[in-house]
Design an enzyme around this catalytic site. Sequence first.
Site, PDB file in Angstrom:
ATOM      1  N   ASP A  28       3.197  59.713 -17.416  1.00  0.00           N
ATOM      2  CA  ASP A  28       4.010  60.471 -16.452  1.00  0.00           C
ATOM      3  C   ASP A  28       5.505  60.374 -16.762  1.00  0.00           C
ATOM      4  O   ASP A  28       6.306  60.016 -15.895  1.00  0.00           O
ATOM      5  CB  ASP A  28       3.738  59.982 -15.030  1.00  0.00           C
ATOM      6  CG  ASP A  28       2.262  59.994 -14.679  1.00  0.00           C
ATOM      7  OD1 ASP A  28       1.555  60.893 -15.141  1.00  0.00           O
ATOM      8  OD2 ASP A  28       1.819  59.097 -13.938  1.00  0.00           O
ATOM      9  N   GLU A  81      -0.127  70.078 -10.129  1.00  0.00           N
ATOM     10  CA  GLU A  81       0.603  68.856  -9.760  1.00  0.00           C
ATOM     11  C   GLU A  81       1.812  68.698 -10.663  1.00  0.00           C
ATOM     12  O   GLU A  81       2.132  69.584 -11.460  1.00  0.00           O
ATOM     13  CB  GLU A  81      -0.322  67.636  -9.881  1.00  0.00           C
ATOM     14  CG  GLU A  81      -0.915  67.463 -11.271  1.00  0.00           C
ATOM     15  CD  GLU A  81      -1.985  66.372 -11.340  1.00  0.00           C
ATOM     16  OE1 GLU A  81      -2.279  65.752 -10.307  1.00  0.00           O
ATOM     17  OE2 GLU A  81      -2.525  66.165 -12.436  1.00  0.00           O
TER      18      GLU A  81
END
Length: 507
Positions: free
Chosen positions: A28, A190
């Site tokens: 991430d 997302e």
Amino acid sequence: MTAEDSEGKPGLAVPASVQPVIPGFHPDPSICRVGGDYYLANSSFEYSPGVPIWHSTDLVRWRLIGNILDREDQFAPGHAASSKGVYAPTLRHHDGRFWLITTDVSGAGGHLLVSADDPSGPWSAPTIISGLQGIDPDIVWTHDGACYVTYCSTQPGLEGIAQARIDPATGATLEPSRSLWSGTGLAFPEAPHLYERDGWWYLVIAEGGTERGHSVSVARGESPEGPFVPAPRNPIFSQRSTSHPVQNTGHADLVELSDGTWAMVYLGVRPRGITPMFHVNGRETFLAGVRWTDGWPVVDAAAFVAEVGDHTFSDDFAGGARHPRWISPGSALADFTEAAAAGGVVLRPDVAPSGVTSMMGVRVRDQRWRFECTVDVAGGAGAVRLRLDDLHWCEVRADGDRLEAWMRIGPLEARCGDVAPLRRSVVTLAVEAVAASQAGPDDIRLAAVVGGREHQLARVDGRYLSTEVAGGFTGRVVGVRAIAGTPRLVGVRYDGFDGTDPTPDVE
């Protein structure tokens, strides 16, 4: 043993499309630029200290400069179960200050917003942004000072990517959340990030799930509030359903370079072995170039050359200082370790409130590697453990009388190899990843060095310590724990090997 760290030394040059610029369990990625300096943060899940932060001047070589959530008032160690805790952050620089927003999914609720003048810290206590139910928050400011949080909504009836204006000083939401975009129809839209360029606002998201279908899509609008029109050729980046050695690519963040060109960091995995193939070091940080064509970003995965770096280090913990690489999946390191008068670190057995066993560990950063720890077990039993989560690990145990190899796979925990006598208090325990003997990514050797001779206690299939078997979002971490009493960690050494199998002769 002296403390060494070869991180950042030049290595073998390879395309960045196949070699992570930050290898190992560093998912991430979020990036920002300040002048000629780049800063990057990763998610950390149950581990503390949380959210590692990196510095680079060329996007290719990165140096770990700290961990952003390094105090209990920011992230309470030990309350998060495996693959819970701190999810994807967004790192930005605004008005002379660094800002990071993230979500502790195991916390009391709300997103966490922290800031700092210096990216190496200290970072502020968190401002809690409540009322925006979801994960993967992004933060952006407009020229007139409005501040928006854009996030992946988990609120029933508010699907996809949502957004609201906030007051970053107080965390107050200034309006009800609105839905922005639900992507192109793939699963799990997302990881939103907003950017302004040439009068357009670009909304970059991840779709398809963080597994093999992962991809990057984009839409644009004339306002940060939309409406957003999808790019004509979404997804703009994915390696799904290909034979590319890097898979699960997505969760991207873009950055404008000082020369006006653009780049993109994203996560990916390097699966190995026979179908379904297995990745073991978690999701890693990769780098690509971005060019703009007809007002849309086009990803060039081959734009940069990366390096297969040397991650070898040794540490004797002299002076009590700890390199920021050291983490624990359970309680805070200070809760179960302390500097030893005789040198090294005294360890105590500890199980966190979450039920997770605490250990002093580092992220595995190579596909072939060896980790050794020298332990004095006169005061109690200790172990070197390779961990994917609390239900998938293997370790070598030493208690002063004997050595044993143990492994856990889901509900099954058992001794998995030979038992060897130990008639001395100081022993070197070793875990090593070597070439696979079955259909998996590697084998794991569990060994001990006694009197200068190495004894292999077990060799186990690395598939059992893979995400494809265990599930979850993390990667391998290797380190040391106490089983009973107060064993003393004298020192450690980690060696990374680039495509070689350094297995020594064993007895």
